[in-house]
Structure formats: structure tokens, C-alpha cells
Design a protein around this motif. Structure first.
Motif, PDB file in Angstrom:
ATOM      1  N   ALA A   7       2.020   9.568  -5.226  1.00 51.00           N
ATOM      2  CA  ALA A   7       2.439  10.890  -4.769  1.00 51.00           C
ATOM      3  C   ALA A   7       3.554  11.440  -5.644  1.00 51.00           C
TER       4      ALA A   7
ATOM      5  N   ALA B 139       1.936  21.285  -7.809  1.00 53.38           N
ATOM      6  CA  ALA B 139       2.999  21.527  -8.802  1.00 53.38           C
ATOM      7  C   ALA B 139       2.542  21.165 -10.197  1.00 53.38           C
ATOM      8  N   SER B 140       1.818  20.108 -10.297  1.00 53.61           N
ATOM      9  CA  SER B 140       1.484  19.652 -11.649  1.00 53.61           C
ATOM     10  C   SER B 140       0.279  20.369 -12.211  1.00 53.61           C
TER      11      SER B 140
ATOM     12  N   SER C   6       1.854  17.777  -3.329  1.00 52.89           N
ATOM     13  CA  SER C   6       2.465  17.346  -4.584  1.00 52.89           C
ATOM     14  C   SER C   6       1.578  17.669  -5.763  1.00 52.89           C
ATOM     15  N   LYS C   7       0.313  17.799  -5.542  1.00 54.63           N
ATOM     16  CA  LYS C   7      -0.578  17.999  -6.689  1.00 54.63           C
ATOM     17  C   LYS C   7      -0.491  19.433  -7.201  1.00 54.63           C
TER      18      LYS C   7
ATOM     19  N   ASN D 205       2.922  12.635  -9.146  1.00 61.83           N
ATOM     20  CA  ASN D 205       2.299  13.946  -9.307  1.00 61.83           C
ATOM     21  C   ASN D 205       3.306  15.081  -9.202  1.00 61.83           C
ATOM     22  N   ARG D 206       4.511  14.708  -8.879  1.00 59.39           N
ATOM     23  CA  ARG D 206       5.515  15.781  -8.805  1.00 59.39           C
ATOM     24  C   ARG D 206       5.976  16.148 -10.200  1.00 59.39           C
ATOM     25  N   ASP D 207       6.858  17.114 -10.265  1.00 61.54           N
ATOM     26  CA  ASP D 207       7.331  17.571 -11.573  1.00 61.54           C
ATOM     27  C   ASP D 207       8.063  16.485 -12.295  1.00 61.54           C
TER      28      ASP D 207
ATOM     29  N   GLN E 129      -3.212  20.585 -11.997  1.00 59.70           N
ATOM     30  CA  GLN E 129      -4.258  19.785 -12.655  1.00 59.70           C
ATOM     31  C   GLN E 129      -5.392  20.698 -13.086  1.00 59.70           C
TER      32      GLN E 129
ATOM     33  N   ILE F 146       1.606   9.986   4.592  1.00 59.60           N
ATOM     34  CA  ILE F 146       1.473  10.235   3.152  1.00 59.60           C
ATOM     35  C   ILE F 146       0.051  10.623   2.815  1.00 59.60           C
TER      36      ILE F 146
ATOM     37  N   GLN G 128       0.832  -1.204   0.000  1.00 59.31           N
ATOM     38  CA  GLN G 128       0.000   0.000   0.000  1.00 59.31           C
ATOM     39  C   GLN G 128       0.862   1.249   0.000  1.00 59.31           C
ATOM     40  N   LEU G 129       1.844   1.186   0.865  1.00 59.93           N
ATOM     41  CA  LEU G 129       2.727   2.341   0.978  1.00 59.93           C
ATOM     42  C   LEU G 129       3.415   2.622  -0.347  1.00 59.93           C
TER      43      LEU G 129
ATOM     44  N   LYS H 158       0.998   4.196  -2.670  1.00 60.36           N
ATOM     45  CA  LYS H 158       0.708   5.590  -2.320  1.00 60.36           C
ATOM     46  C   LYS H 158       1.847   6.499  -2.733  1.00 60.36           C
ATOM     47  N   GLU H 159       3.024   6.015  -2.450  1.00 66.40           N
ATOM     48  CA  GLU H 159       4.174   6.862  -2.776  1.00 66.40           C
ATOM     49  C   GLU H 159       4.332   7.014  -4.266  1.00 66.40           C
TER      50      GLU H 159
ATOM     51  N   LEU I 129       2.127   5.561   6.312  1.00 68.41           N
ATOM     52  CA  LEU I 129       0.974   5.614   5.421  1.00 68.41           C
ATOM     53  C   LEU I 129       0.093   6.796   5.768  1.00 68.41           C
TER      54      LEU I 129
ATOM     55  N   ALA J   9       2.131  15.269 -17.619  1.00 64.84           N
ATOM     56  CA  ALA J   9       1.053  16.185 -17.259  1.00 64.84           C
ATOM     57  C   ALA J   9       1.561  17.485 -16.664  1.00 64.84           C
ATOM     58  N   SER J  10       2.734  17.412 -16.182  1.00 68.43           N
ATOM     59  CA  SER J  10       3.228  18.626 -15.527  1.00 68.43           C
ATOM     60  C   SER J  10       3.567  19.689 -16.569  1.00 68.43           C
TER      61      SER J  10
END
Lengths: 448, 272
Positions: free
Chosen positions: A376, B269-270, B266-267, A379-381, B272, B259, A368-369, A372-373, B256, A446-447
Motif C-alpha cells: 500500500a 496518486a501514483s 493509494s493507487k 504505491n504512495r508518492d 498507473q 487495508i 501478511q499485514l 499488505k502495508e 487486514l 513510478a510516481s
């Protein structure tokens, strides 16, 4: 070649020499004495294993000078005949003496012994409303004449009676006679006719059923088979549900899964024991080994602790894939625990199972972790540096083994220092790791 | 009388009316009815276990070894506490490799062991048959005979044998009452917990925490080679492992949740 080496034989066989060798002996075989060559060829070119005809015997005439045999046309009588008819046939006469004795086929003239009753007996025991004395007499005559062949008798019988009726009358008369003539009832009670009298109704029914079965069409046969199979299945499931009425049966794996266990020999016997109950496997959660022993175990009556442990392990990990199971095993090893406990007592087994479950939880959490990561960081640059050539596999393997048996002790925190066959610097969850390749979809674009 | 009602036989409490059904005895006194009841009534939620050790010990024959007879070995099934297993086992059948004469060897009394000599390693199938009041079913064990030591270096010693033992426990679930009463105090047995409602004297304080061999008390010639099986050791390791795993789980859960709190950052920056 190697075989010859081992045996120490000389390696000088040229192919030409090999061909020539079998030929000469074959040639010599083709010249047998006494019989022509072609005849021998009929048997495949080789002498037969057993001599069929002794050649020496064909020349001489047997029994040349011993007895004087003539054949004569003589008359004879047969004890099988009752009318003193004289017939003629060829007889082998030896030295002028004709053979004695009865006609050789007279011994085959067998007949059935029919009990006959006197009138007195008839009056006393055998009176039947459905039959006249005359008819009964006729029946018995026919029986004697035709050796109890009731089909024929029925055909010949003057008034039309069915085979069953005739049989019934015959057997009941016989039975009555037996009982009447026996000195005491116990003497004759062993006789099959006395024990089980002929049951006409039953016989009629039986024959009817038999002919019905015989005349079934193929379709009907198929339907019957289906219905029987269905009934059988229902019976079995009923029995199984009766025996598994206690709640909390663990998810019983099918035979396949159990066979995947490391000791197939050990698990075969418990799996065959469990199979009858698994047909109604109520998918309940795996129980802990406490007072409520699962119904399947109770059915076993006697079992080895390790068998049961294997099954519990299977049940617990039945939802996980093969890879996960391997990871669990690996984790156990890393922790210094035997994958199969060396001293499987009740307590140890319970602890072992609990440990396995916890490891599963752990692995799930890790996954899961990871996910998730991955989300995450995806979604960064996109300009974020790619992982320094982190091959997928090595990363995975890294996270897979948080408990490497190191003198460094627990934890993958020190994983960086390790130098297992991995290219990537081992990093654990503490430092935000570079995203695993697979989890990096097109989002990078997407960035903007 | 225990109020249990096991599946197979109803708890028949009135011996008189039901004595006719137990056809094996005459309609005698209440005592014999009771006894028969005990033979058929099973104790639900009860189990008895017998820790056993089975394995092989094999000696190299040294000078006396020939090509087809290089080792002398013994296969056996013993109680983990070296007690007498004939309390439950009626006979043991050892199935050897077919190259042996009479490969099916039956041992009718304790100690349940078999000695042989040979040259090859193979799997021995051991089948245990229990007494009639114990269990109808037989139990199968398998053991790989090992003649040669792990490290293949040089000469073998005739003094030091190759010992392979496996610890296991025979568990009887839902034993009949008669059987239970018979063996519950036997030193070879281990009763985890008395079944509910059964008022019986507690068995002696035999804590089977350390299944150590007691060679002196049981004078088997090979007892010096018997292995120690310590449950405590294993339990300790397991407990330690569980602690580690649990700690790790806690850590992961924390991460967890961290996060989960982060995604907004983090969102942005992109865009959306």
C-alpha cells in the motif's frame, strides 16, 4: 613455559643446553661390552630391551660332561606298516642305549572305521535294485582304502557312478546297518545318520546351485543385489503400512528434524521408535491430543509426555522456518509462559500446543499485514518521507515482539516508549509504519 | 465382552476353540482362558498415565567435606503424588559417571532412589524397567546432577540442599486389559477416560489437578524438599496467554480487512 610455571620448575633451559644433554648419554651407550659397536648400531643404536642371546652362554658348551651321545645308522620298523619292511635311519644313541618305542610318526596313521557287513546282513537289509552285491563290496573296499574320499573313490570305481550315487549307497547301507544292529531303535535314534539320511536329490541340487552362484558374472551379482534390496524395501513398506493403517498420522519429521530439539537425548529414543512408521508418512494434519492418538504414538506403548510434546511441537512447526520457531519461542516467553511446560500434564500439553498454533497464526497474520502495508505505501508518492533512518533489522525486531514483558502490560502500543537496543522509535501496527526497507522496490520512481 | 479388535490380537471371544493357541496354560476352565485373553488383548483408544517426578537433592558436607567428597546427593524417581511406583516399575537402573565404583546401579524396589557422595556434576541416565504385564520396553530419563547453587556467593549451607526436580508423566497407550484392571484404581495412576465399551467401576475421585506433595502421608526423609508442581498454575497462565493472542489475532484481522478495502486510494496518486 606455563606448565613449568605451574610446576614451579626453574625456567633456565637454554636451547644449547638442551641439545647437549641428550648427547653424552647416547655416547656412553655406544660402548657396550662384548659386542662390537657396529653390531649394536644395527639395532638402532640402543640396547635391545630383551637380551636375545646371553653372551655368557655363547662361550661355554652345553651338556659337556653329562651323557655320551653318538649317532648310529640303525634299522627300524613301523607299526603303521603291514609288511614288516625294515628301513634304516640315523638314531641318536645315548650312552650306548638305542631308543625304544614305535616309529615316532606311526601315531599319525589314522584311518576311518568302516562298517563291514556280513553276507547275511546283506541279504536281510541291504538289497537294493540299483546296486549289485559286487558293486557294493567294491565300494566299501574303496572307501576303506581311500578313507571315504569320495572324489577319489568315484574316480577309481570300476563302473561309472557319480559321487552322489556312491555317497547315497554308502550312507544308506550304513544307516540300515546301524538300525539293524542296534538293540533297540531308540538307542540309535540319536545318531546323526539316522536322524537325517543322505538325500541324493537334494545334494545334487545344492551343488548345482552352488556352482551357479560361483560362476555368476559381476553383472548378475549386481542385479541380484539390487533385486534383493528392492524386495526388502517392499517388505518394509508393506509392514509399515500395515502398522500405520489408522488414519491421521501427524507429519512425522525425519530423524534430522527431531534431533534439532532442545533435548536431543530425550528425542532420540522416540525418534528411533517412530522411524519404522515414518517411511509411509501420510502427510496428514497434526492431530490434537484427543481420543485419536496417532498411530505412531500407539506403537510406542510407553512414552514420556514431554517426548510426545516435543514431537507434536516439531510437527506443528514443521512448515515454519527456524526463524519462525524462534519467534514463537520468544513470544511465549514474552507472554510469561514456559517454552517447555514445567508441569506437563495432558491438559497442560494440549493447551500449550494450541497456544503455539495460535501464535503461529498470529505471526502469519502479522506478516501478511506487513506485506499488505508495504504494498500500500509503496504505491504512495515517493516524496513521502523516508523512514527516519529506520534500519531494517530494528523494524523487524519491533514487530516480532508484540508482547514485550513490560510492566506496561500487553501490547506494542506503548512500544514507542521503550528503549531497547533499537534506534528506531518503536512503533506498532496502529500507526501506519514506515515501510520496511526491503519492501520498497523501484516503485517509488513510478510516481509521476 | 468388549467388542474392541486391537491390531495385535484378534478379539477372541470363544475361549474354548482358541485355548489351544495360548500355549502357556493348560486347557483348563473358562476362567483361565479369560485371564489369558485379558493379558493379550489391548484396549484401543485408552491410556493410563503415571505422573512422576525425578531429580536430585544434594547436600554440602560442610566440615566433613574433602576434595573428592564434597557433597552428598540422592537421585530418585518418585510418583508426583508420592505414591508407590512399584505398581508399574520393576526396577530402576541409574547409570552414573564412570569414575564411580560400579557405575551401573540397580534398584529393585521402591523407593527408586540412590544416594552417593562425590564432588562433580554429571548427567545421570535413569532407565526404568516395567513389570512384564505393563510393558516390554524400557524408558530412559536423563538428569543433570547439580551440586552447587545458582548464586555462587560465598559459603554453602549444610542445611539447605540444592534441589532439581523434573515433572513428567509416563503414558502407557493401549494398555492390556489385565494391566488396566490391575492399576486403574491405584492412587499413582491417572486414567483420563475409560475406553469405550468397557463397563468397569469408575476409579475413585482422585483429581490430579494439584500435584502437591503430601509429605506427611509419605514419610520420606527428604520429603520436605520435594517441590510442588501445580498444574493449575500453568493452565492459568496458558489460558491467559491464549486469550491475549486471540485478541491480538482479531485485531490484526480487522486491520487486514481494512487495508484490503483501501488500496484504491493509494493507487490514484501514483497514476498507473
Amino acid at each position: 613455559m606455563d606448565a613449568k610455571d605451574i610446576l614451579g620448575l626453574p625456567k633456565n633451559s637454554f636451547p644449547a643446553a638442551q641439545e647437549k644433554k641428550p648427547r653424552p648419554p647416547k655416547d656412553s651407550q655406544r660402548k657396550p661390552d662384548g659386542v662390537s659397536r657396529e653390531v649394536y648400531a644395527l639395532t638402532g643404536g640402543m640396547a635391545p630391551l630383551m637380551p636375545s642371546i646371553e653372551v655368557s652362554h655363547l662361550k661355554k658348551r652345553p651338556n659337556s660332561e653329562k651323557e655320551k651321545i653318538t649317532w648310529q645308522w640303525l634299522s627300524f620298523t613301523s607299526s603303521a606298516r603291514t609288511d614288516n619292511l625294515q628301513l634304516y635311519h640315523w638314531v641318536r644313541v645315548v650312552n650306548g642305549v638305542p631308543p625304544t618305542g614305535d616309529y615316532s610318526f606311526a601315531k599319525y596313521n589314522k584311518s576311518v572305521d568302516i562298517l563291514r557287513y556280513t553276507d547275511e546282513e546283506y541279504e536281510k537289509h541291504l538289497i537294493d535294485p540299483m546296486w549289485t552285491k559286487e558293486e557294493t563290496d567294491q565300494l566299501f573296499d574303496l572307501c576303506e582304502r581311500f578313507d571315504l574320499r569320495f572324489i577319489v573313490i568315484a574316480d577309481r570305481f570300476p563302473s561309472s557312478r557319480s559321487v552322489e550315487e556312491l555317497k547315497s549307497r554308502y550312507y544308506s547301507v550304513n544307516r540300515a546297518l546301524l538300525i539293524a544292529r542296534a538293540p533297540s531303535p531308540s538307542d540309535v535314534s540319536g545318531h546323526p545318520l539316522v536322524k537325517e539320511p543322505y538325500n541324493m536329490v537334494h545334494e545334487i541340487e545344492r551343488k548345482r546351485a552352488l556352482s551357479a552362484v560361483l560362476s555368476q558374472t559381476k553383472q548378475q551379482e549386481r542385479r541380484d543385489a539390487e533385486i534383493l534390496a528392492e524386495a526388502k524395501r517392499i517388505m518394509e513398506s508393506r509392514m509399515a503400512s500395515k502398522s500405520a493403517e489408522d488414519a491421521e498420522m501427524p507429519v512425522n519429521p525425519t530423524g534430522n528434524e527431531t534431533e534439532k530439539a532442545t533435548a536431543p537425548a530425550e528425542s532420540v529414543s522416540p525418534s528411533t521408535n517412530i522411524h519404522p512408521s515414518s517411511s509411509t508418512a501420510a502427510p496428514a494434519t497434526a492431530t490434537t491430543e484427543s481420543a485419536s492418538t496417532p498411530a505412531s504414538l500407539r506403537m510406542l506403548r510407553v512414552y514420556l509426555r514431554t517426548h510426545v510434546l516435543d514431537q507434536m511441537v516439531q510437527a506443528a512447526s514443521s512448515t515454519a522456518g527456524l526463524r519462525t520457531i524462534k519467534r514463537v519461542d520468544q513470544t511465549l516467553q514474552d507472554l510469561g509462559v514456559h517454552v517447555k511446560p514445567k508441569v506437563p500434564t495432558k491438559a497442560v500439553c494440549a493447551e500449550h500446543l494450541e497456544l503455539r498454533k495460535e501464535i503461529l497464526t498470529l505471526l502469519n497474520l502479522q506478516k501478511q499485514l506487513q506485506n499488505k502495508e508495504a504494498e500500500a505505501s509503496a504505491n504512495r508518492d515517493s516524496s513521502y518521507a523516508e523512514a527516519p533512518s529506520t534500519p531494517k533489522r530494528s523494524y523487524r525486531a519491533d514487530v516480532d515482539r508484540p508482547f514485550v514483558p513490560d510492566s506496561v502490560g500487553f501490547g506494542g502500543e506503548r512500544a514507542a516508549k521503550r528503549d531497547h537496543k533499537r534506534k528506531a522509535p518503536g512503533r506498532f501496527i496502529d500507526a501506519p509504519p514506515s515501510p520496511p526497507q526491503s519492501k520498497r522496490p523501484r516503485k517509488l520512481k513510478a510516481s509521476d | 465382552m468388549p467388542p474392541t479388535s486391537p491390531k495385535k490380537h484378534g478379539g477372541e471371544q470363544q475361549p474354548d476353540t482358541n485355548s489351544g493357541q495360548k500355549s502357556q496354560r493348560s486347557k483348563a476352565a473358562r476362567v483361565s482362558d479369560d485371564a489369558a485373553d485379558k493379558k493379550t488383548r489391548r484396549l484401543k483408544d485408552a491410556e493410563i498415565s503415571f505422573p512422576i517426578v525425578y531429580g536430585t537433592i544434594s547436600f554440602w558436607l560442610g566440615k566433613k567435606a574433602s576434595e573428592f567428597n564434597s557433597h552428598k546427593w540422592t537421585v530418585y524417581v518418585r510418583s508426583a503424588t508420592n505414591e508407590d511406583l512399584s505398581v508399574i516399575i520393576k526396577r530402576a537402573v541409574f547409570q552414573l559417571h564412570p569414575s564411580f565404583n560400579n557405575p551401573t546401579r540397580v534398584v529393585e524396589s521402591a523407593p527408586f532412589e540412590l544416594s552417593e557422595s562425590g564432588w562433580g556434576e554429571f548427567e545421570i541416565a535413569i532407565t526404568l524397567f516395567f513389570h512384564n504385564d505393563v510393558c516390554d520396553k524400557q524408558l530412559d530419563l536423563y538428569h543433570q546432577l547439580k551440586l552447587y547453587p545458582e548464586d555462587d556467593n560465598g559459603p554453602q549451607s549444610t542445611k539447605k540442599p540444592v534441589v532439581v526436580e523434573t515433572y513428567d508423566e509416563i503414558v502407557f497407550s493401549e494398555p492390556t486389559e489385565a494391566f488396566f484392571l490391575r492399576v486403574q484404581n491405584h492412587p499413582a495412576a491417572f486414567v483420563p477416560r475409560l475406553p469405550a465399551g468397557l463397563n468397569l467401576p469408575l476409579p475413585g475421585p482422585i483429581e490430579h489437578v494439584n500435584e502437591k506433595k503430601r509429605g506427611d502421608t509419605k514419610d520420606h526423609p527428604l520429603s520436605q524438599w520435594f517441590m510442588n508442581f501445580s498444574e493449575a498454575d500453568e493452565l492459568l497462565k496458558l489460558a491467559a496467554a491464549r486469550q491475549q493472542v486471540q485478541a491480538h489475532i482479531v485485531k490484526l484481522r480487522r486491520q487486514l480487512s481494512m487495508i484490503d478495502g483501501l488500496p484504491q486510494q493509494s493507487k490514484t496518486a501514483s497514476g498507473q
